[in-house]
Design a protein around this motif. Structure first.
Motif, PDB file in Angstrom:
ATOM      1  N   GLN A  28      12.538  36.711  25.579  1.00  9.21           N
ATOM      2  CA  GLN A  28      12.589  37.032  27.006  1.00  9.21           C
ATOM      3  C   GLN A  28      13.651  38.089  27.311  1.00  9.21           C
ATOM      4  O   GLN A  28      13.400  39.041  28.049  1.00  9.21           O
ATOM      5  N   ASN A  31      12.490  41.456  26.117  1.00 12.29           N
ATOM      6  CA  ASN A  31      11.494  42.034  27.031  1.00 12.29           C
ATOM      7  C   ASN A  31      12.142  42.568  28.302  1.00 12.29           C
ATOM      8  O   ASN A  31      11.756  43.625  28.803  1.00 12.29           O
ATOM      9  N   LEU A  32      13.120  41.863  28.841  1.00 15.03           N
ATOM     10  CA  LEU A  32      13.826  42.340  30.032  1.00 15.03           C
ATOM     11  C   LEU A  32      14.594  43.634  29.745  1.00 15.03           C
ATOM     12  O   LEU A  32      14.619  44.541  30.566  1.00 15.03           O
ATOM     13  N   LYS A  34      13.827  45.910  27.584  1.00 14.01           N
ATOM     14  CA  LYS A  34      12.890  47.027  27.416  1.00 14.01           C
ATOM     15  C   LYS A  34      12.654  47.748  28.736  1.00 14.01           C
ATOM     16  O   LYS A  34      12.403  48.946  28.763  1.00 14.01           O
ATOM     17  N   GLY A  35      12.740  47.025  29.846  1.00 16.10           N
ATOM     18  CA  GLY A  35      12.546  47.617  31.164  1.00 16.10           C
ATOM     19  C   GLY A  35      13.779  48.318  31.703  1.00 16.10           C
ATOM     20  O   GLY A  35      13.726  48.966  32.746  1.00 16.10           O
ATOM     21  N   GLN A  36      14.883  48.228  31.016  1.00 15.16           N
ATOM     22  CA  GLN A  36      16.128  48.872  31.430  1.00 15.16           C
ATOM     23  C   GLN A  36      16.252  50.216  30.718  1.00 15.16           C
ATOM     24  O   GLN A  36      16.283  50.260  29.492  1.00 15.16           O
ATOM     25  N   ILE A  37      16.324  51.278  31.454  1.00 13.60           N
ATOM     26  CA  ILE A  37      16.384  52.611  30.844  1.00 13.60           C
ATOM     27  C   ILE A  37      17.719  52.862  30.156  1.00 13.60           C
ATOM     28  O   ILE A  37      17.771  53.275  29.010  1.00 13.60           O
ATOM     29  N   GLN A  81      12.418  43.342  18.510  1.00 15.98           N
ATOM     30  CA  GLN A  81      13.015  42.425  19.480  1.00 15.98           C
ATOM     31  C   GLN A  81      14.443  42.112  19.043  1.00 15.98           C
ATOM     32  O   GLN A  81      14.702  41.109  18.386  1.00 15.98           O
TER      33      GLN A  81
END
Length: 87
Positions: A28, A31-32, A34-37, A81
């Motif tokens: 989790q 995955n979170l 991955k959304g942070q640039i 991951q």
């Protein structure tokens, strides 16, 4: 029907001093992130405040926000991951 016991390994830093994080939580958090640039690590800490006088904090941070006196632990399930936890 037969009950099968499933053993879930908990990944931790190599020295055994990090925070224990379950495989589901590692997935989790990965995955979170991955959304942070520009954020590549999770900072975990304790601050004064709250009902008991202390409260836990968790924030995504960039590499430039890691200080020389921070403890940094690496967590991974596989090469895709993985992330760092900074304390």
């Amino acid at each position: 029907m037969e009950n099968v016991e499933v053993k879930q390994e908990i990944k931790n830093s190599d020295d055994g001093k990090g925070i224990q994080i379950t495989n589901d939580a590692i997935e989790q958090i990965s995955n979170l992130l991955k959304g942070q640039i520009d954020k590549k690590a999770l900072r975990v800490g304790v601050r004064s405040g709250g009902c008991s006088g202390m409260s836990y904090t968790m924030d995504f941070i960039g590499r430039e926000d890691i200080n020389s006196d921070d403890k940094v632990y690496e967590y991974s399930l596989n090469s895709e991951q993985s992330f760092k936890v900074v304390c």
